[in-house]
Design a protein around this motif. Structure first.
Motif, PDB file in Angstrom:
ATOM      1  N   LEU A  86       0.815  -1.217   0.000  1.00 60.97           N
ATOM      2  CA  LEU A  86       0.000   0.000   0.000  1.00 60.97           C
ATOM      3  C   LEU A  86       0.848   1.268   0.000  1.00 60.97           C
ATOM      4  O   LEU A  86       0.319   2.363   0.164  1.00 60.97           O
ATOM      5  CB  LEU A  86      -0.912   0.021   1.236  1.00 60.97           C
ATOM      6  CG  LEU A  86      -1.893  -1.132   1.373  1.00 60.97           C
ATOM      7  CD1 LEU A  86      -2.572  -1.066   2.742  1.00 60.97           C
ATOM      8  CD2 LEU A  86      -2.921  -1.098   0.254  1.00 60.97           C
ATOM      9  N   SER A  88       2.193   3.094  -2.202  1.00 65.02           N
ATOM     10  CA  SER A  88       1.969   4.137  -3.208  1.00 65.02           C
ATOM     11  C   SER A  88       0.487   4.436  -3.418  1.00 65.02           C
ATOM     12  O   SER A  88       0.108   4.930  -4.475  1.00 65.02           O
ATOM     13  CB  SER A  88       2.619   3.720  -4.527  1.00 65.02           C
ATOM     14  OG  SER A  88       2.003   2.531  -5.005  1.00 65.02           O
ATOM     15  N   THR A  89      -0.328   4.156  -2.416  1.00 66.20           N
ATOM     16  CA  THR A  89      -1.752   4.428  -2.588  1.00 66.20           C
ATOM     17  C   THR A  89      -2.383   4.967  -1.314  1.00 66.20           C
ATOM     18  O   THR A  89      -1.913   4.683  -0.215  1.00 66.20           O
ATOM     19  CB  THR A  89      -2.518   3.164  -3.048  1.00 66.20           C
ATOM     20  OG1 THR A  89      -3.861   3.531  -3.362  1.00 66.20           O
ATOM     21  CG2 THR A  89      -2.524   2.074  -1.988  1.00 66.20           C
ATOM     22  N   GLU A  90      -3.428   5.743  -1.513  1.00 67.22           N
ATOM     23  CA  GLU A  90      -4.305   6.187  -0.429  1.00 67.22           C
ATOM     24  C   GLU A  90      -5.733   5.749  -0.729  1.00 67.22           C
ATOM     25  O   GLU A  90      -6.671   6.210  -0.102  1.00 67.22           O
ATOM     26  CB  GLU A  90      -4.240   7.704  -0.272  1.00 67.22           C
ATOM     27  CG  GLU A  90      -2.924   8.205   0.257  1.00 67.22           C
ATOM     28  CD  GLU A  90      -2.896   9.707   0.450  1.00 67.22           C
ATOM     29  OE1 GLU A  90      -3.575  10.428  -0.320  1.00 67.22           O
ATOM     30  OE2 GLU A  90      -2.198  10.162   1.366  1.00 67.22           O
ATOM     31  N   ASN A  91      -5.885   4.853  -1.678  1.00 69.44           N
ATOM     32  CA  ASN A  91      -7.196   4.392  -2.118  1.00 69.44           C
ATOM     33  C   ASN A  91      -7.881   3.602  -1.003  1.00 69.44           C
ATOM     34  O   ASN A  91      -7.389   2.557  -0.576  1.00 69.44           O
ATOM     35  CB  ASN A  91      -7.024   3.516  -3.363  1.00 69.44           C
ATOM     36  CG  ASN A  91      -8.332   3.052  -3.939  1.00 69.44           C
ATOM     37  OD1 ASN A  91      -9.234   2.644  -3.220  1.00 69.44           O
ATOM     38  ND2 ASN A  91      -8.426   3.095  -5.255  1.00 69.44           N
ATOM     39  N   TRP A  94      -8.401  -0.211  -1.665  1.00 71.61           N
ATOM     40  CA  TRP A  94      -7.191  -1.025  -1.524  1.00 71.61           C
ATOM     41  C   TRP A  94      -6.836  -1.204  -0.057  1.00 71.61           C
ATOM     42  O   TRP A  94      -6.444  -2.300   0.381  1.00 71.61           O
ATOM     43  CB  TRP A  94      -6.010  -0.399  -2.277  1.00 71.61           C
ATOM     44  CG  TRP A  94      -6.054  -0.651  -3.741  1.00 71.61           C
ATOM     45  CD1 TRP A  94      -6.381   0.248  -4.720  1.00 71.61           C
ATOM     46  CD2 TRP A  94      -5.787  -1.884  -4.413  1.00 71.61           C
ATOM     47  NE1 TRP A  94      -6.323  -0.349  -5.947  1.00 71.61           N
ATOM     48  CE2 TRP A  94      -5.969  -1.659  -5.796  1.00 71.61           C
ATOM     49  CE3 TRP A  94      -5.421  -3.155  -3.985  1.00 71.61           C
ATOM     50  CZ2 TRP A  94      -5.776  -2.656  -6.738  1.00 71.61           C
ATOM     51  CZ3 TRP A  94      -5.238  -4.155  -4.925  1.00 71.61           C
ATOM     52  CH2 TRP A  94      -5.421  -3.894  -6.287  1.00 71.61           C
ATOM     53  N   VAL A 171       1.927  10.671   0.389  1.00 72.18           N
ATOM     54  CA  VAL A 171       2.116   9.542  -0.522  1.00 72.18           C
ATOM     55  C   VAL A 171       2.145  10.087  -1.942  1.00 72.18           C
ATOM     56  O   VAL A 171       1.221  10.789  -2.364  1.00 72.18           O
ATOM     57  CB  VAL A 171       0.973   8.515  -0.365  1.00 72.18           C
ATOM     58  CG1 VAL A 171       1.089   7.410  -1.399  1.00 72.18           C
ATOM     59  CG2 VAL A 171       0.973   7.949   1.037  1.00 72.18           C
ATOM     60  N   VAL A 173       1.619  10.399  -5.799  1.00 77.33           N
ATOM     61  CA  VAL A 173       0.565   9.912  -6.683  1.00 77.33           C
ATOM     62  C   VAL A 173       1.191   9.103  -7.800  1.00 77.33           C
ATOM     63  O   VAL A 173       2.118   9.561  -8.476  1.00 77.33           O
ATOM     64  CB  VAL A 173      -0.245  11.086  -7.265  1.00 77.33           C
ATOM     65  CG1 VAL A 173      -1.299  10.594  -8.232  1.00 77.33           C
ATOM     66  CG2 VAL A 173      -0.872  11.906  -6.146  1.00 77.33           C
ATOM     67  N   ALA A 174       0.702   7.886  -7.977  1.00 75.66           N
ATOM     68  CA  ALA A 174       1.200   7.027  -9.049  1.00 75.66           C
ATOM     69  C   ALA A 174       0.700   7.544 -10.381  1.00 75.66           C
ATOM     70  O   ALA A 174      -0.451   7.908 -10.526  1.00 75.66           O
ATOM     71  CB  ALA A 174       0.759   5.588  -8.836  1.00 75.66           C
TER      72      ALA A 174
END
Length: 175
Positions: A86, A88-91, A94, A171, A173-174
């Motif tokens: 996790l 690379s995400t703040e979703n 996920w 984080v 953003v990808a």
């Protein structure tokens, strides 16, 4: 964006979650979420060491150690590894999915440890193992709920605070 290995916000939230463990009630504890969050927001050895150190420090305050403690600690280390996925995400989807997977592996690993540690209770047969898992089902709901609630709190606080107070830990953003 700074690529520093120092992450005071993440370290603070991990310690805060660990201290919240002392106030746990009816199997509603932050440790699974703290482990997941540590893997996601801390780097290197700190991600793995902090949750285990916090467990070792707080265990005597909330019931002590048992024959299943190595299984519990191993499960939390696995949750840290799940958390690294996790980074690379703040979703929220996920994060919620990872919390679900972490709760499920905790259930499987720690109850297997209970079955191994207490053969007089369940018997070392497949039926004994099935009985052990069946007896643990009522506790899974609280484990899952606490992992989801505390994960939402930790990851949510991190997202909010990195937008308002500590942008260096945001984080990326990808693309």
């Amino acid at each position: 964006m700074q690529k520093s290995m120092e992450r005071p916000l993440a370290l603070s939230l991990v310690v805060l979650g660990g201290l919240a463990r002392i106030a746990q009630y009816l199997n509603f504890a932050p440790v699974g979420a703290v482990s997941l969050y540590s893997g996601a927001r801390l780097r290197g050895w700190k991600a793995y060491l902090l949750p285990i150190a916090l467990m070792a420090i707080t265990d005597p305050l909330v019931g002590g150690y048992s024959a299943t403690t190595p299984f519990v600690y191993a499960s939390f280390l696995l949750s840290v590894w799940i958390g690294t996925r996790l980074r690379s995400t703040e979703n929220p989807a996920w994060i919620g999915g990872a919390a679900l997977v972490a709760s499920m592996q905790f259930f499987v690993i720690t109850n297997f440890g209970s079955w191994l540690a207490f053969p007089q209770t369940y018997g070392r047969t497949f039926a004994g193992l099935a009985s052990c898992y069946a007896a643990a089902i009522p506790f899974f709901g609280r484990t899952l709920a606490s992992d989801l609630v505390y994960s939402a709190a930790l990851f949510g606080l991190h997202a909010w605070l990195t937008r308002t107070v500590v942008p260096a830990e945001r984080v990326p953003v990808a693309a």
